[in-house]
Design a protein around this motif. Structure first.
Motif, mmCIF file in Angstrom:
data_model
loop_
_atom_site.group_PDB
_atom_site.id
_atom_site.type_symbol
_atom_site.label_atom_id
_atom_site.label_comp_id
_atom_site.label_asym_id
_atom_site.label_seq_id
_atom_site.Cartn_x
_atom_site.Cartn_y
_atom_site.Cartn_z
ATOM 1 N N PRO A 87 0.812 -1.409 0.038
ATOM 2 C CA PRO A 87 0.047 -0.123 0.102
ATOM 3 C C PRO A 87 1.068 1.146 -0.078
ATOM 4 O O PRO A 87 1.890 1.176 0.468
ATOM 5 N N LEU A 88 0.457 2.290 -0.608
ATOM 6 C CA LEU A 88 1.143 3.617 -0.404
ATOM 7 C C LEU A 88 0.163 4.891 -0.475
ATOM 8 O O LEU A 88 -1.042 4.736 -0.413
ATOM 9 N N GLU A 432 10.708 6.792 -0.585
ATOM 10 C CA GLU A 432 11.345 5.878 0.323
ATOM 11 C C GLU A 432 10.557 5.603 1.811
ATOM 12 O O GLU A 432 11.266 4.902 2.593
ATOM 13 N N ALA A 433 9.713 6.522 2.004
ATOM 14 C CA ALA A 433 8.984 6.368 3.361
ATOM 15 C C ALA A 433 8.217 5.216 3.292
ATOM 16 O O ALA A 433 8.041 4.320 2.430
ATOM 17 N N ASP A 434 7.810 4.864 4.560
ATOM 18 C CA ASP A 434 7.070 3.776 4.700
ATOM 19 C C ASP A 434 5.674 3.977 5.534
ATOM 20 O O ASP A 434 5.745 4.397 6.503
ATOM 21 N N PRO A 435 4.491 3.965 4.619
ATOM 22 C CA PRO A 435 4.473 3.605 3.419
ATOM 23 C C PRO A 435 4.962 4.753 2.453
ATOM 24 O O PRO A 435 5.006 6.028 2.707
ATOM 25 N N PRO A 436 5.312 4.184 1.156
ATOM 26 C CA PRO A 436 5.861 5.174 0.306
ATOM 27 C C PRO A 436 4.786 6.376 0.022
ATOM 28 O O PRO A 436 3.730 6.046 -0.053
ATOM 29 N N ILE A 437 5.290 7.544 -0.213
ATOM 30 C CA ILE A 437 4.416 8.839 -0.664
ATOM 31 C C ILE A 437 4.672 9.020 -2.078
ATOM 32 O O ILE A 437 5.730 9.373 -2.531
ATOM 33 N N ILE A 438 3.664 9.063 -2.906
ATOM 34 C CA ILE A 438 3.790 9.760 -4.317
ATOM 35 C C ILE A 438 3.264 10.928 -4.534
ATOM 36 O O ILE A 438 2.036 11.221 -4.146
ATOM 37 N N ALA A 439 4.076 11.877 -4.905
ATOM 38 C CA ALA A 439 3.680 13.179 -5.040
ATOM 39 C C ALA A 439 3.693 13.673 -6.445
ATOM 40 O O ALA A 439 4.437 12.939 -7.279
ATOM 41 N N ARG A 440 3.569 15.039 -6.666
ATOM 42 C CA ARG A 440 3.612 15.622 -7.982
ATOM 43 C C ARG A 440 4.936 16.527 -8.128
ATOM 44 O O ARG A 440 5.159 17.087 -6.912
ATOM 45 N N VAL A 441 5.888 16.690 -8.921
ATOM 46 C CA VAL A 441 6.634 17.487 -8.997
ATOM 47 C C VAL A 441 6.393 18.460 -10.355
ATOM 48 O O VAL A 441 6.075 18.040 -11.515
ATOM 49 N N GLU A 442 6.295 19.724 -9.895
ATOM 50 C CA GLU A 442 6.112 20.751 -11.096
ATOM 51 C C GLU A 442 6.853 22.173 -10.774
ATOM 52 O O GLU A 442 6.705 22.621 -9.690
#
Ligand SMILES: *Cc1c(COP(=O)(O)O)cnc(C)c1O
Length: 469
Positions: A87-88, A432-442
């Motif tokens: 899960p993330l 790399e965090a636990d759970p991984p965090i997916i962000a946007r880069v703009e």
């Protein structure tokens, strides 16, 4: 070949049996089992042998390694028994992100999977007669209710593995050896290599293209109809829009032509909304009910897009046509298992109860910018900033998953920059965090959109961001 100096090093390595007899390793075996510990011990010893062979371990380094052998085995073991699917936290603001698993399931769907998956069930068993039953009944009844179809409506629904399979099964059942007419403006490719011309050839039907990329008229369809025509197909463009000098016949015109020529009209809807998106100010995304009301004969749509359920392909339409699909041997190959029925059934029940906020994708679409802004402010207030700078800015969330491509949902974003780290580095750290965090880069910033973050994840997210300081 080992040199004389490293052959002395090789001799210092314990045998597997010696290693397994060490007390710490023995404890590991008691906890995790003999087989996995032995395998991890082998991997660790092989790695040391390799390092000695290439000359990158001297006496001192080897001593250090030998003193930490049990920890190395434990580390190896952790990795080898860890799940690959994890899960993330989706902080991208893309609600239906195909790479992130599309729709998260409702709690009631998970509960129903648990109770029916952990036991035997009446998947294909009629409890009244005690005889063999059909697996489709579990969803068909509920879908009729969701769509508010009277009992007399001759509409059936079957479920297959995904919408690509639904299109394949429908075309093969209705048009094998014949022709299918499609507008050139709808010969689409949709995420992960679903291409209409390819699905057409796999279904053994011949594609008959009409019109041009930007303009197709009803007369183009009519002119292309021959004695070999089996289906008129409308494909929802989903992930792009054609704007400017464009023309496309209305669904009503297509229905009228199909009726006059007695040829089934099929529509690949893709996302298949069962909830009226206009309530969230999203327009231009056709709903399942709308298409059936207008008179489309067969529609196909995904279970894990706007419906908010498990991966599945739904086929709803005229009972006689759906019956032909049900008796096609492909249906047997494409059918779904009990877990999918359980999740679908629970998701559809949430619609019937009008408990829309229990379906995560519906709740995310319905959350207001004010609610998201409040959470973003509370979260930002918890984050320590010395090297990290943090601001709140206006932006948009997207539906994604090939649905309403131009629909934007106003949101409030947390924008991060760092004195020493680039946006890409911050985003990699968050992964790399636990759970991984997916962000946007703009534009050199990392953006976090809480629309797709579950409120109970705010705390974990705040901690992970704070640790970047
Ligand atoms: C998403 C989509 C598909 C593919 O559906 P899957 O469930 O991913 O197989 C097919 N057609 C349209 C129009 C779509 O939007």
């Amino acid at each position: 070949m080992p040199t004389s100096s490293n052959s002395a090093l090789f001799q210092r390595l314990p045998s597997i049996d010696d290693l397994l007899r060490q007390p710490e390793v023995n404890e590991l075996i008691e906890r995790e089992g003999h087989a996995v510990v032995t395998e991890s011990a082998r991997v660790v010893l092989a790695r040391l042998r390799q390092q000695i062979a290439v000359g990158c371990l001297d006496e001192t380094a080897l001593n250090l390694q030998l003193s930490g052998l049990s920890a190395a085995i434990e580390g190896e073991l952790r990795q080898s028994v860890a799940y690959s699917l994890r899960p993330l936290i989706n902080a991208t603001g893309v609600i239906l992100h195909t790479n992130l698993g599309r729709a998260p399931l409702a709690c009631s769907a998970l509960d129903h999977i648990r109770e029916t998956g952990a036991a035997y069930s009446n998947l294909e068993f009629d409890l009244d007669s005690g005889a063999r039953g059909k697996r489709d009944v579990h969803v068909e009844r509920l879908l009729r209710q969701v769509l508010n179809l009277g009992v007399s409506a001759q509409i059936s629904t079957i479920v297959v593995n995904n919408n690509a399979a639904a299109v394949l099964l429908a075309l093969n059942s209705l048009a094998e050896g014949g022709e299918v007419i499609v507008s050139r403006g709808e010969l689409v490719e949709i995420g992960g290599s679903f291409r209409i011309p390819d699905v057409m050839s796999k279904s053994q039907a011949t594609l008959c293209e009409v019109g041009t990329t930007n303009r197709t008229r009803i007369a183009d369809y009519e002119r292309a109809i021959t004695e070999h025509t089996r289906v008129l197909l409308r494909v929802h463009r989903s992930n792009f829009e054609i704007t400017g000098f464009t023309e496309q016949p209305s669904l009503e015109e297509l229905v009228a032509l199909a009726r006059r020529k007695n040829i089934p009209l099929m529509e690949d809807l893709g996302s298949g909304a069962l909830w009226d998106l206009r309530q969230a100010d999203i327009t231009g995304e056709p709903g399942v009910l709308e298409s059936l009301r207008v008179g489309v004969d067969v529609i196909t749509y995904s279970g894990d897009k706007l419906l908010g359920g498990p991966q599945a392909g739904m086929i709803s339409g005229r009972a006689d046509l759906v019956a032909r699909m049900r008796s096609n041997s492909l249906f047997r190959a494409l059918r779904v298992d009990k877990l999918t029925y359980a999740a679908l059934e629970a998701t559809l029940l949430a619609y019937i109860r009008q408990d829309y906020d229990s379906v995560p994708v519906l709740r995310m679409m319905r959350s207001s910018k004010d609610d998201i802004a409040r959470r973003a402010e509370a979260l930002a207030a918890r984050i320590k900033t010395t090297k990290l700078s943090l601001g709140l800015i206006d932006g948009n969330s997207v539906i994604g998953g090939g649905a309403a491509p131009s629909a934007v949902l106003p949101t409030r974003l947390i924008a991060l920059t760092h004195a020493d780290l680039s946006a890409d580095t911050i985003s990699a750290r968050l992964r790399e965090a636990d759970p991984p965090i997916i962000a946007r880069v703009e534009e050199g910033r990392v953006l976090l959109d809480l629309r797709t973050v579950f409120p109970e994840q705010d705390e974990v997210l705040a901690r992970a961001v704070s640790s970047l300081n």
